[in-house]
Design an enzyme around this catalytic site. Structure first.
Site, short mmCIF file in Angstrom:
data_model
loop_
_atom_site.label_atom_id
_atom_site.label_comp_id
_atom_site.label_asym_id
_atom_site.label_seq_id
_atom_site.Cartn_x
_atom_site.Cartn_y
_atom_site.Cartn_z
N GLY A 1 25.73 47.61 32.67
CA GLY A 1 24.91 48.43 33.57
C GLY A 1 24.33 47.60 34.71
N GLN A 2 23.55 48.29 35.57
CA GLN A 2 22.99 47.65 36.78
C GLN A 2 22.25 46.35 36.48
OE1 GLN A 2 20.89 51.26 38.07
NE2 GLN A 2 21.46 50.78 40.17
N ASP B 1 28.69 46.04 25.25
CA ASP B 1 28.53 47.39 25.81
C ASP B 1 29.65 48.23 25.20
OD1 ASP B 1 28.00 49.64 27.57
OD2 ASP B 1 27.08 48.21 28.93
N ARG C 1 31.77 49.71 27.20
CA ARG C 1 32.92 49.38 28.04
C ARG C 1 32.64 48.06 28.76
NH1 ARG C 1 31.32 49.99 33.23
NH2 ARG C 1 29.32 51.06 33.24
N ASP D 1 28.62 49.88 20.18
CA ASP D 1 27.90 51.14 20.39
C ASP D 1 26.50 50.96 19.79
OD1 ASP D 1 26.80 53.64 20.29
OD2 ASP D 1 28.41 54.57 19.12
N TYR E 1 13.07 60.66 30.42
CA TYR E 1 13.19 59.20 30.50
C TYR E 1 11.81 58.54 30.37
CZ TYR E 1 14.10 54.71 32.95
OH TYR E 1 14.20 53.39 33.30
C1 AKB Z 1 14.96 55.28 37.68
O1 AKB Z 1 14.82 55.59 38.88
O2 AKB Z 1 15.14 56.10 36.78
C2 AKB Z 1 14.86 53.82 37.30
C3 AKB Z 1 13.46 53.44 36.95
C4 AKB Z 1 12.40 53.44 37.95
O3 AKB Z 1 13.22 53.08 35.82
N1 AKB Z 1 15.34 53.00 38.36
#
Ligand code: AKB
Length: 314
Positions: free
Chosen positions: A11-12, A34, A36, A52, A142
């Site tokens: 990931g990033q 990861d 992948r 995983d 999130y």
């Molecule tokens: C997002 O934008 O979801 C992330 C973060 C701020 O955690 N880059």
């Protein structure tokens, strides 16, 4: 000898963290994992293990066989993508974290790093220089998963002595990977459009300021936090961290200094509401006091480095 495993390495942040660790600790002290493999040739100088993170037996086996001292658990579905599939976001973010914490409790690793985010804050937090202990009322799945994860981290530290450390990252800006489903990722996309000369349509309002950080600062902060003596880590939920802060129109102005035909068009969508619920800037006094954090990148320097970085790989 210390051996570092990055879970979610493609990931990033994972890509940048692997490269930062290769420089600091050596290629063979770092292992990427990861579901992948990344295409980044620098990352691929280190060993890769397919893993995983939602499968606890697979995580346990990897840790038992690898002899790792440090785990950086980066797996997450970010804010914008999480709103498209809230239950999948919650399941991935929480299950993978609890798997790693359980394995750490079993003594399979000495230190765990887990990223939190400015997404823990919600519309009722002060917008300017939001402090570490501000009330968290996130409106995204999130953000909810990050608040819960922070409390789990503290729980595992207090009940089982698991040395888990964490940072609330702002929007991270780096040139080695494409935007990854975050709300702050509009800023990463802006640089790609500036260089490929395609129109840039921004999904946020032009004045929506957000906390941001160059990847080099984020990687340095992460490794410094992990190296800090245990007694200096006073926050066991997650540390606020500040780099710089800008709105889409301020970013447009900075990019325009280097790319004279760059122009942003504004078409706010559901992500604007997410951004509006987050702080404009962050107070990171605790990170500064406890483990000597200092950002190096201003907005101008971030823009300059990002354009240079992208030109070097295109
Ligand atoms: C997002 O934008 O979801 C992330 C973060 C701020 O955690 N880059």
């Amino acid at each position: 000898m210390e051996k570092h495993l990055v879970i979610g390495a493609s990931g990033q942040l994972g890509i940048e963290l692997i490269i930062g660790m290769q420089t600091r600790y050596g290629i063979h002290a770092v292992v990427a994992s990861d579901i992948r493999k990344s295409n980044d040739k620098d990352v691929n100088r280190s060993e890769f293990i397919s893993l995983d993170a939602t499968d606890i037996e697979a995580v346990r086996k990897t840790l038992q066989q690898g002899g790792f001292t440090h785990v950086y658990h980066l797996v997450a579905m970010l804010s914008a993508k999480g709103e498209e599939n809230p239950i999948a976001g919650w399941d991935l973010n929480m299950k993978s974290l609890l798997n790693v914490l359980e394995c750490a409790k079993e003594g399979l690793v000495q230190k765990v790093f887990w990223p939190s985010s400015i997404a823990v804050f919600g519309p009722n937090a002060p917008k300017i220089k939001t402090s570490q202990d501000t009330f968290c009322d996130p409106t995204t799945v999130y953000g909810v998963s990050k608040v819960a994860g922070e409390l789990w981290a503290k729980y595992y530290f207090e009940h089982y002595g698991v040395d888990v450390r964490s940072i609330r990252y702002p929007g991270l800006i780096g040139h080695r990977s494409q935007p990854g489903g975050g709300t702050t990722d509009y800023a990463v996309e802006a640089f790609y459009r500036a260089l490929d000369k395609k129109p840039f349509v921004c999904y946020l309002d032009k004045d929506e300021a957000l906390p941001m950080m160059h990847m080099d600062d984020a990687v340095r902060a992460t490794l410094d936090l992990m190296e800090a003596p245990k007694q200096e880590i006073k926050t066991r939920t997650s540390y606020n961290l500040s780099g710089c802060s800008f709105s889409p129109s301020e970013l447009n102005e900075e990019i325009f200094k280097f790319v004279s035909d760059f122009k942003t068009e504004y078409k706010p969508d559901y992500r604007q509401k997410i951004a509006a619920s987050w702080p404009d800037s962050i107070d990171d006094s605790e990170a500064k006091n406890d483990w000597d954090w200092k950002p190096k990148f201003t907005t101008t320097k971030l823009v300059e480095q990002m354009l240079e970085g992208l030109k070097s790989i295109v």
